[in-house]
Write a protein that holds these residues in place. Structure first.
Motif, mmCIF file in Angstrom:
data_model
loop_
_atom_site.group_PDB
_atom_site.id
_atom_site.type_symbol
_atom_site.label_atom_id
_atom_site.label_comp_id
_atom_site.label_asym_id
_atom_site.label_seq_id
_atom_site.Cartn_x
_atom_site.Cartn_y
_atom_site.Cartn_z
ATOM 1 N N PHE A 179 0.837 -1.171 -0.006
ATOM 2 C CA PHE A 179 -0.058 -0.114 0.031
ATOM 3 C C PHE A 179 0.789 1.320 0.128
ATOM 4 O O PHE A 179 2.067 1.372 0.648
ATOM 5 N N ALA A 180 0.248 2.260 -0.660
ATOM 6 C CA ALA A 180 1.039 3.615 -0.765
ATOM 7 C C ALA A 180 0.222 4.719 -0.423
ATOM 8 O O ALA A 180 -0.761 4.898 -1.284
ATOM 9 N N LEU A 181 0.064 5.541 0.518
ATOM 10 C CA LEU A 181 -0.517 6.673 1.107
ATOM 11 C C LEU A 181 0.327 7.867 0.503
ATOM 12 O O LEU A 181 1.670 8.049 0.960
ATOM 13 N N MET A 182 -0.256 8.530 -0.362
ATOM 14 C CA MET A 182 0.739 9.786 -1.039
ATOM 15 C C MET A 182 -0.083 11.092 -1.007
ATOM 16 O O MET A 182 -1.228 11.059 -1.441
ATOM 17 N N SER A 183 0.589 12.065 -1.121
ATOM 18 C CA SER A 183 -0.100 13.401 -1.338
ATOM 19 C C SER A 183 -0.030 13.737 -2.939
ATOM 20 O O SER A 183 0.777 12.899 -3.626
ATOM 21 N N ASP A 184 -0.785 14.498 -3.436
ATOM 22 C CA ASP A 184 -0.895 14.915 -4.659
ATOM 23 C C ASP A 184 0.199 15.392 -5.402
ATOM 24 O O ASP A 184 0.588 15.479 -6.595
ATOM 25 N N GLY A 185 1.482 15.726 -4.553
ATOM 26 C CA GLY A 185 2.840 16.120 -5.124
ATOM 27 C C GLY A 185 3.465 15.278 -5.591
ATOM 28 O O GLY A 185 4.449 15.133 -6.275
ATOM 29 N N ILE A 186 3.076 13.746 -5.289
ATOM 30 C CA ILE A 186 3.626 12.716 -5.856
ATOM 31 C C ILE A 186 2.717 12.192 -7.147
ATOM 32 O O ILE A 186 3.392 11.972 -8.208
ATOM 33 N N ALA A 209 9.725 4.756 -0.637
ATOM 34 C CA ALA A 209 9.293 5.793 -0.303
ATOM 35 C C ALA A 209 10.313 7.090 -0.476
ATOM 36 O O ALA A 209 9.837 8.048 -1.182
ATOM 37 N N ASP A 210 11.623 6.677 -0.330
ATOM 38 C CA ASP A 210 12.395 7.853 -0.630
ATOM 39 C C ASP A 210 12.591 7.815 -2.283
ATOM 40 O O ASP A 210 12.846 9.142 -2.720
ATOM 41 N N ALA A 211 12.571 6.947 -3.079
ATOM 42 C CA ALA A 211 12.608 6.919 -4.530
ATOM 43 C C ALA A 211 11.327 7.642 -4.916
ATOM 44 O O ALA A 211 11.688 8.379 -5.835
ATOM 45 N N MET A 212 10.342 7.377 -4.379
ATOM 46 C CA MET A 212 9.022 8.427 -5.027
ATOM 47 C C MET A 212 9.257 9.790 -4.788
ATOM 48 O O MET A 212 8.978 10.733 -5.782
ATOM 49 N N THR A 213 9.390 10.110 -3.505
ATOM 50 C CA THR A 213 9.599 11.543 -3.220
ATOM 51 C C THR A 213 10.552 12.298 -4.021
ATOM 52 O O THR A 213 10.320 13.270 -4.635
ATOM 53 N N ARG A 214 11.671 11.438 -4.076
ATOM 54 C CA ARG A 214 12.914 12.093 -5.008
ATOM 55 C C ARG A 214 12.563 12.260 -6.586
ATOM 56 O O ARG A 214 12.777 13.373 -7.079
ATOM 57 N N GLU A 215 11.851 11.342 -6.994
ATOM 58 C CA GLU A 215 11.489 11.204 -8.410
ATOM 59 C C GLU A 215 10.484 12.335 -8.703
ATOM 60 O O GLU A 215 10.419 12.975 -9.652
ATOM 61 N N ALA A 216 9.558 12.490 -7.585
ATOM 62 C CA ALA A 216 8.592 13.243 -8.171
ATOM 63 C C ALA A 216 8.987 14.774 -8.229
ATOM 64 O O ALA A 216 8.631 15.794 -8.774
ATOM 65 N N LEU A 217 9.979 15.141 -7.226
ATOM 66 C CA LEU A 217 10.556 16.622 -7.360
ATOM 67 C C LEU A 217 11.536 16.542 -8.646
ATOM 68 O O LEU A 217 11.340 17.444 -9.223
ATOM 69 N N GLN A 218 12.196 15.555 -8.880
ATOM 70 C CA GLN A 218 13.152 15.710 -10.100
ATOM 71 C C GLN A 218 12.113 15.794 -11.418
ATOM 72 O O GLN A 218 12.575 16.297 -12.353
ATOM 73 N N ALA A 219 10.901 15.280 -11.245
ATOM 74 C CA ALA A 219 10.026 15.169 -12.498
ATOM 75 C C ALA A 219 9.421 16.383 -12.733
ATOM 76 O O ALA A 219 8.688 16.780 -13.712
ATOM 77 N N GLY A 220 9.731 17.389 -11.758
ATOM 78 C CA GLY A 220 9.309 19.059 -11.987
ATOM 79 C C GLY A 220 8.203 19.301 -11.030
ATOM 80 O O GLY A 220 7.433 20.227 -11.083
ATOM 81 N N GLY A 221 7.922 18.201 -10.111
ATOM 82 C CA GLY A 221 6.780 18.620 -8.953
ATOM 83 C C GLY A 221 7.145 19.804 -8.111
ATOM 84 O O GLY A 221 8.248 20.064 -7.619
ATOM 85 N N SER A 222 6.192 20.898 -8.228
ATOM 86 C CA SER A 222 6.370 21.913 -7.418
ATOM 87 C C SER A 222 5.654 21.796 -6.062
ATOM 88 O O SER A 222 5.759 22.934 -5.267
ATOM 89 N N ASP A 223 4.974 20.815 -5.899
ATOM 90 C CA ASP A 223 4.319 20.612 -4.494
ATOM 91 C C ASP A 223 5.169 19.971 -3.461
ATOM 92 O O ASP A 223 6.116 19.221 -3.662
ATOM 93 N N ASN A 224 4.870 20.034 -2.134
ATOM 94 C CA ASN A 224 5.514 18.857 -1.147
ATOM 95 C C ASN A 224 5.249 17.653 -1.489
ATOM 96 O O ASN A 224 4.153 17.389 -2.224
ATOM 97 N N ALA A 225 5.947 16.766 -1.446
ATOM 98 C CA ALA A 225 6.215 15.235 -1.778
ATOM 99 C C ALA A 225 6.118 14.484 -0.584
ATOM 100 O O ALA A 225 6.897 14.503 0.207
#
Length: 564
Positions: A179-186, A209-225
């Motif tokens: 299971f993965a609970l995530m904010s819209d930043g991911i 979990a570390d990979a998801m937040t890191r990749e979301a920001l690298q993909a241009g995500g502007s929100d908290n992840a």
């Protein structure tokens, strides 16, 4: 076997000045894990509003704290609903008290794992995903406006409205579920196929979990992840199933007599025996304290249903802490050589025993008994427990002046119900009319039994007559208790007749409502229950037969007129 899982979590601020997400979890062990489970939560404070972080953090913190303070008898969705509603009221109150916090709100996604099931609660646009057998599935629905230019605007969130509507879901767990609970930043930054790749079981949950937040920001995500990942390693047992498994080898003892010993208790006397159970007054050898020991008749040693019912009664009673119930002595299975449980001893007698000894109950005494009985029933109902066998024999009046409800042997709760094995058990004369039509027990049927109990204590009769076992009665209008006791005041009669109304909708809605009516008494009497007109009581078929008979009689009369 206990539920086993691994977890990981990560929350990064990204390009924002402040991280308005909040993630947390509680992963207890032992009995707490069995009873309440493990809980995981992700909240995303509404972006652009002061107090978003505070709303997210306080919502999650209060949720995780208050959830474990709810009664063990509450079903998990009911417990979550209570604490989330309380969090919603807190956020709204903070926004009203502090002008700079106006508009504070947060999304919330919650996952609870217990035994062999998962439970989810969700509001907003954070998400819950599940990876099972290589297939990724989103288990939540985003609560946003369905317009391209407004898909970032929430329709529902904690703190957005007084009336909070939360989505609840549950399902069966499988070993290997992730299971993965995530904010819209991911999820807004990473496509679903990439999320599926990141959740494949080649890495531990923390690395995922570390990979998801890191990749979301690298993909241009502007929100908290932010994300919480949970991997189920092994399933646990259902709470009661586990308890039954631990105690399944225990058998009822042979019939005991005064002076006999059983484990750490000495038998003083037999208090009660029925076809199924034996109740003894016992003394603890070490402390000298008096207790009550309840077990089954020896002939039921191999009756799985009866043994399970006694264990269910103990399991449920142990989780009820109320002055209106005897308290159970906690004994583990390895502390007992036989099947029984022990509860507190209180000097006194049941109301049925008082009736048998010729006690005359006054209307003032019945009013006080009714109030105490309803306080006890209300305490049960607030913990989502239905007694299902309220009657004078199960009401004990102690010498301390306190009324206690006895015998939870057929009680049902959110966690466990004996409905499958014992549909609508109870004493026929105290069972509500709808139960004879195979309806499920309810608060209304408990209150019906309470009304019949008051009626019987006053009159020694029953409102619809005595009902024998296996009889399928037909209910007309209840006999007013003043027919047998003219001294009963009208306001008390109205309360009793409302409680025993044939139609559940005509009865009191809650124990508290009936209690209030008894407390107010003559100062604010309730409206008498309207008697059902004959035309409404008679069914269509009865009127059809009446019409046929009338036509036949008229035809005979016409024939006689013609031939005369």
């Amino acid at each position: 076997m206990a539920l086993m899982f691994q977890t990981g979590s990560s929350s990064l601020t990204g390009q924002r000045e402040r991280n308005e997400d909040f993630v947390s979890m509680v992963t207890p062990a032992g009995s707490t894990l069995k009873l309440k489970g493990a809980i995981f939560a992700v909240a995303d404070g509404v972006s652009g509003n002061a107090g978003g972080r505070e709303a997210a953090e306080m919502t999650v913190r209060s949720l995780l704290t208050d959830f474990y303070a709810t009664p063990d008898t509450w079903e998990i969705p009911a417990a979550l609903d209570k604490v989330i509603s309380a969090a919603n009221r807190w956020v709204l109150a903070q926004a009203m008290q502090h002008r700079e916090m106006a508009g504070m709100a947060t999304t919330l996604t919650v996952l609870v794992l217990r035994g062999q099931r998962y439970f989810a609660a969700h509001v907003g646009d954070s998400r819950l995903y599940r990876l099972r057998d290589g297939k990724l599935e989103c288990l939540t629905t985003d609560h946003v406006w369905d317009r391209p230019d407004m898909r970032h605007v929430l329709k529902r969130a904690v703190g957005l409205d007084q009336q909070l509507s939360v989505d609840y879901a549950e399902g069966v767990l499988q070993a290997g579920d992730r299971f993965a609970l995530m904010s819209d930043g991911i999820w807004s930054a990473l496509p679903e196929h990439r999320l599926q790749q990141l959740m494949q079981p080649y890495a531990p949950p923390q690395a995922m979990a570390d990979a998801m937040t890191r990749e979301a920001l690298q993909a241009g995500g502007s929100d908290n992840a932010s994300v919480v990942v949970v991997q189920v390693e092994a399933l646990g047992e259902d709470t009661l199933t586990d308890f039954l498994a631990e105690s399944r080898e225990l058998k009822p003892p042979t019939k005991l007599k005064a002076g006999d010993s059983i484990d750490q208790f000495e038998v003083m006397e037999i208090l009660h025996q029925s076809r199924a159970t034996l109740v003894y007054k016992v003394r603890h050898r070490d402390s000298g304290q008096l207790w009550v020991l309840k077990t089954l008749q020896p002939v039921l040693a191999d009756d799985l249903q009866s043994c399970s019912a006694l264990l269910n009664e103990e399991w449920l009673a142990k989780r009820m802490s109320s002055q209106y119930l005897p308290q159970v002595l906690p004994l583990e299975a390895d502390q007992r050589s036989h099947l029984y449980y022990v509860m507190s001893w209180h000097e006194g007698a049941t109301l049925q025993q008082r009736l048998q000894h010729g006690h005359h109950f006054t209307t003032a005494g019945i009013t006080r008994i009714g109030q105490e009985m309803l306080r006890g029933l209300g305490a049960l109902h607030r913990m989502h427990v239905l007694h299902r066998d309220i009657k004078p024999a199960n009401l004990h009046m102690g010498k301390d002046g306190r009324l206690r409800l006895l015998d939870l042997g057929v009680a049902s709760s959110g966690h466990v119900s004996m409905q499958d094995t014992m549909p609508n058990p109870g004493t026929p004369s105290y069972m509500a009319p709808e139960l004879f039509e195979h309806a499920e027990a309810s608060v209304a049927s408990d209150l019906y039994a309470a009304g019949v109990t008051l009626y019987h204590l006053l009159t020694r009769k029953y409102p619809y007559g005595e009902i024998e076992p296996f009889q399928h009665p037909r209910f007309g209008e209840p006999v007013p208790p003043t027919r047998y006791r003219p001294d009963i005041p009208g306001w008390l009669e109205n309360i009793i007749l409302k409680a025993v109304a044939r139609n559940p909708a005509a009865r009191f809605e809650t124990a508290e409502e009936m209690l209030l009516a008894l407390e107010l008494g003559e100062s604010r009497p309730i409206v008498p229950v309207q008697r059902t007109p004959l035309v409404s009581r008679a069914g269509l078929q009865q009127w059809q037969w009446l019409a046929v008979c009338s036509l036949l009689i008229n035809a005979v009369l016409i024939y006689l007129l013609i031939i005369s």
